[in-house]
Write a protein that holds these residues in place. Structure first.
Motif, mmCIF file in Angstrom:
data_model
loop_
_atom_site.group_PDB
_atom_site.id
_atom_site.type_symbol
_atom_site.label_atom_id
_atom_site.label_comp_id
_atom_site.label_asym_id
_atom_site.label_seq_id
_atom_site.Cartn_x
_atom_site.Cartn_y
_atom_site.Cartn_z
ATOM 1 N N ALA A 90 -31.648 -60.447 85.714
ATOM 2 C CA ALA A 90 -30.881 -59.234 85.994
ATOM 3 C C ALA A 90 -31.608 -57.995 85.491
ATOM 4 C CB ALA A 90 -29.498 -59.325 85.348
ATOM 5 N N ILE A 91 -32.239 -58.087 84.320
ATOM 6 C CA ILE A 91 -32.944 -56.938 83.748
ATOM 7 C C ILE A 91 -34.230 -56.657 84.529
ATOM 8 C CG2 ILE A 91 -34.211 -56.161 81.702
ATOM 9 C CD1 ILE A 91 -32.031 -57.410 80.004
ATOM 10 N N ALA A 92 -34.974 -57.713 84.876
ATOM 11 C CA ALA A 92 -36.186 -57.520 85.679
ATOM 12 C C ALA A 92 -35.842 -56.905 87.038
ATOM 13 C CB ALA A 92 -36.903 -58.856 85.863
ATOM 14 N N SER A 93 -34.776 -57.386 87.656
ATOM 15 C CA SER A 93 -34.358 -56.836 88.952
ATOM 16 C C SER A 93 -33.876 -55.404 88.822
ATOM 17 C CB SER A 93 -33.245 -57.704 89.555
ATOM 18 O OG SER A 93 -33.715 -59.003 89.841
ATOM 19 N N ALA A 94 -33.183 -55.103 87.718
ATOM 20 C CA ALA A 94 -32.698 -53.738 87.504
ATOM 21 C C ALA A 94 -33.856 -52.773 87.327
ATOM 22 C CB ALA A 94 -31.781 -53.706 86.282
ATOM 23 N N MET A 95 -34.902 -53.208 86.609
ATOM 24 C CA MET A 95 -36.078 -52.353 86.453
ATOM 25 C C MET A 95 -36.693 -52.050 87.814
ATOM 26 S SD MET A 95 -39.653 -52.998 84.360
ATOM 27 C CE MET A 95 -40.286 -54.187 85.554
ATOM 28 N N ALA A 112 -35.194 -52.186 90.783
ATOM 29 C CA ALA A 112 -34.275 -51.348 91.569
ATOM 30 C C ALA A 112 -34.351 -49.889 91.137
ATOM 31 C CB ALA A 112 -32.848 -51.876 91.433
ATOM 32 N N GLY A 113 -34.442 -49.656 89.838
ATOM 33 C CA GLY A 113 -34.550 -48.285 89.352
ATOM 34 C C GLY A 113 -35.833 -47.614 89.792
ATOM 35 N N VAL A 114 -36.923 -48.373 89.789
ATOM 36 C CA VAL A 114 -38.209 -47.849 90.255
ATOM 37 C C VAL A 114 -38.153 -47.525 91.745
ATOM 38 C CG1 VAL A 114 -40.595 -48.538 90.726
ATOM 39 C CG2 VAL A 114 -39.610 -48.936 88.458
ATOM 40 N N LEU A 115 -37.451 -48.372 92.509
ATOM 41 C CA LEU A 115 -37.410 -48.202 93.960
ATOM 42 C C LEU A 115 -36.492 -47.076 94.413
ATOM 43 C CD1 LEU A 115 -37.243 -51.920 95.189
ATOM 44 C CD2 LEU A 115 -39.240 -50.422 95.083
ATOM 45 N N LEU A 116 -35.504 -46.725 93.606
ATOM 46 C CA LEU A 116 -34.498 -45.755 94.042
ATOM 47 C C LEU A 116 -35.102 -44.448 94.559
ATOM 48 C CD1 LEU A 116 -31.529 -44.988 94.400
ATOM 49 C CD2 LEU A 116 -31.523 -44.209 92.015
ATOM 50 N N THR A 142 -30.913 -50.565 82.141
ATOM 51 C CA THR A 142 -32.282 -50.716 82.625
ATOM 52 C C THR A 142 -32.490 -49.925 83.907
ATOM 53 O OG1 THR A 142 -32.354 -52.958 81.714
ATOM 54 C CG2 THR A 142 -34.030 -52.387 83.333
ATOM 55 N N PHE A 143 -31.564 -50.062 84.831
ATOM 56 C CA PHE A 143 -31.655 -49.357 86.109
ATOM 57 C C PHE A 143 -31.687 -47.842 85.907
ATOM 58 C CE2 PHE A 143 -29.341 -47.093 89.452
ATOM 59 C CZ PHE A 143 -30.112 -47.387 90.555
ATOM 60 N N LEU A 144 -30.798 -47.333 85.077
ATOM 61 C CA LEU A 144 -30.691 -45.891 84.884
ATOM 62 C C LEU A 144 -31.928 -45.311 84.203
ATOM 63 C CD1 LEU A 144 -26.934 -45.743 83.809
ATOM 64 C CD2 LEU A 144 -27.915 -44.951 85.975
ATOM 65 N N VAL A 145 -32.460 -46.032 83.221
ATOM 66 C CA VAL A 145 -33.663 -45.538 82.544
ATOM 67 C C VAL A 145 -34.845 -45.541 83.517
ATOM 68 C CG1 VAL A 145 -35.323 -45.969 80.692
ATOM 69 C CG2 VAL A 145 -32.877 -46.243 80.255
ATOM 70 N N ALA A 146 -34.974 -46.611 84.299
ATOM 71 C CA ALA A 146 -36.068 -46.687 85.261
ATOM 72 C C ALA A 146 -35.956 -45.592 86.318
ATOM 73 C CB ALA A 146 -36.089 -48.056 85.925
ATOM 74 N N ALA A 147 -34.736 -45.335 86.789
ATOM 75 C CA ALA A 147 -34.533 -44.318 87.833
ATOM 76 C C ALA A 147 -34.695 -42.905 87.294
ATOM 77 C CB ALA A 147 -33.143 -44.476 88.446
ATOM 78 N N SER A 148 -34.543 -42.737 85.977
ATOM 79 C CA SER A 148 -34.611 -41.394 85.393
ATOM 80 C C SER A 148 -36.005 -40.793 85.457
ATOM 81 C CB SER A 148 -34.148 -41.443 83.938
ATOM 82 O OG SER A 148 -35.126 -42.080 83.113
ATOM 83 N N TRP A 185 -40.036 -48.327 79.403
ATOM 84 C CA TRP A 185 -38.890 -48.018 78.539
ATOM 85 C C TRP A 185 -37.604 -48.616 79.095
ATOM 86 C CZ3 TRP A 185 -40.652 -47.119 74.136
ATOM 87 C CH2 TRP A 185 -41.786 -46.330 73.927
ATOM 88 N N ALA A 186 -37.519 -48.729 80.408
ATOM 89 C CA ALA A 186 -36.337 -49.363 81.011
ATOM 90 C C ALA A 186 -36.246 -50.825 80.599
ATOM 91 C CB ALA A 186 -36.403 -49.244 82.533
#
Length: 394
Positions: free
Chosen positions: A128-133, A135-139, A357-363, A375-376
């Motif tokens: 879930a964390i790897a996928s969230a990272m 997804a955040g990068v892809l957003l 994780t998603f939010l930090v990656a997308a930020s 950091w995500a």
């Protein structure tokens, strides 16, 4: 005598499946690879060289492994890894330090194949964390087509419309169709008339790697993690779902070595194919699983043929109207984003760490010169550990 026609039919089905696998794999994601290499400082010539060496190394891997193991082992460039690069700021030392990070990524992949404890460590990262990272990068990349559509509807509109129609009628060809629409737009805009013939010639461009701890943490480590968790591990799962025991260890050794050796001419990472692997390993390649290895060989041969075309593709992409290829890349990544986001948020027990994780990656936050993907991952793992630390028995 009666067995020969079905045998020939099986071979033709496998060959066709291999061709489709390579063409769809290349056309649906090369724009992402070009965007990623360009973002970390590659010139059009260096980006074209990178795509070329990726095609050559993964094509060779498809042929060798499919022939050797008599199963449809297909390889691909790391599309999630390229998407990660596309959201990364150009490193301070330029493309040379990014190349150094690619070399380190290959070393890590190779070591994972040689040393089981490293593979176990990677497998312990919660999916879930790897996928969230990812997804955040892809957003930001997936948002780009719609931002560009609002700004230049006559340029981006035909891409989105073609993609939407084919998504309904022939989903597999939705992204290649959008790419074809982009080529038509480029033709009407006069893009091809501006190309320098010399820039279209096949060539590999050497960049001596430079190494930096900051860039290693910001690029090499996230690139390694996303390639392993989003490509190699799912690739093994796809093959297993069709009854093929993937040669994981030797595949990691090959892809790791090929990544490191190909890095100085621009390649960022290759790996076992995941999504496109199903085209060569599934029923589309014929009813007899024992003959589907031909699809893997054919896929590799097509990649080898596509490699020399890469500089021309990169030059045309660089001359295209602003936002055009970014829109193709964004449309190509929507399915991956949806899958990653769904995996990230599907389990209630890891939903909060995955959301962080998603939010930090997308930020897009950068701390101490290190980008958001790293950091995500750290933030998600910390939150996951804090929550689990408060649960009895964990």
């Amino acid at each position: 005598m009666s067995a020969r026609p079905p045998h020939r039919g099986q071979s033709s089905e496998a060959v066709l499946a291999g061709v489709i696998s390579a063409v769809v794999g290349f056309s649906s994601s090369f724009a992402v690879v070009l965007a990623g290499l360009t973002a970390v400082g590659a010139s059009p010539a260096e980006a074209g060289s990178g795509v070329a060496i990726l095609c050559l190394t993964m094509g060779l891997g498809c042929v060798l492994f499919s022939w050797r193991f008599r199963m449809p082992v297909t390889m691909a460039w790391s599309t999630p890894g390229a998407a990660l690069l596309a959201t990364t700021a150009a490193p301070e030392g330029g493309f040379a330090t990014a190349v150094g990070a690619f070399v380190l990524t290959g070393v890590l992949i190779l070591l994972t194949g040689l040393f089981r404890p490293l593979a176990v460590l990677v497998s312990r990262i919660p999916p879930a964390i790897a996928s969230a990272m990812l997804a955040g990068v892809l957003l930001p990349l997936c948002v780009a087509p719609f931002l560009s559509l609002a700004q230049t509807p006559l340029v981006i509109g035909p891409l989105v419309l073609t993609w939407l129609v084919l998504l309904r009628l022939a989903p597999r060809w939705a992204v290649p169709g959008a790419l074809a629409a982009a080529v038509v737009v480029m033709g009407f805009s006069g893009t091809f008339g501006t190309l320098d013939v010399a820039s279209l010639q096949p060539r590999l461009t050497w960049t001596a790697p430079e190494f930096s701890w900051d860039v290693a943490v910001a690029i090499a480590l996230p690139l390694y993690v996303v390639t392993m968790t989003s490509q190699n591990i799912p690739g093994v799962t796809v093959l297993a779902s069709f009854g093929y025991p993937a040669p994981m260890r030797s595949a990691l050794v090959y892809t790791g070595a090929a990544t490191s050796l190909g890095a100085p001419v621009g390649g960022h990472a290759i790996n076992l194919a995941a999504i496109s692997a199903a085209l060569a390993a599934g029923p589309e390649a014929g009813p007899d699983p024992a003959r589907r290895w031909l699809a893997g060989v054919t896929c590799g041969l097509v990649y080898l043929l596509l490699g020399p075309l890469s500089p021309a593709v990169a030059a045309a992409s660089d001359a295209a109207p602003a936002g055009l290829l970014a829109a193709v890349a964004g449309l190509a990544l929507i399915a991956t984003f949806a899958s990653s986001a769904g995996t990230a948020l599907s389990s209630e027990t890891t939903r909060v760490p995955a959301a962080v994780t998603f939010l930090v990656a997308a930020s897009g936050v950068v701390v101490a010169g290190v980008g958001a993907a790293f950091w995500a991952l750290i933030a998600g793992l910390v939150v996951d550990r804090v929550i689990k630390g408060h649960r009895p028995g964990e």
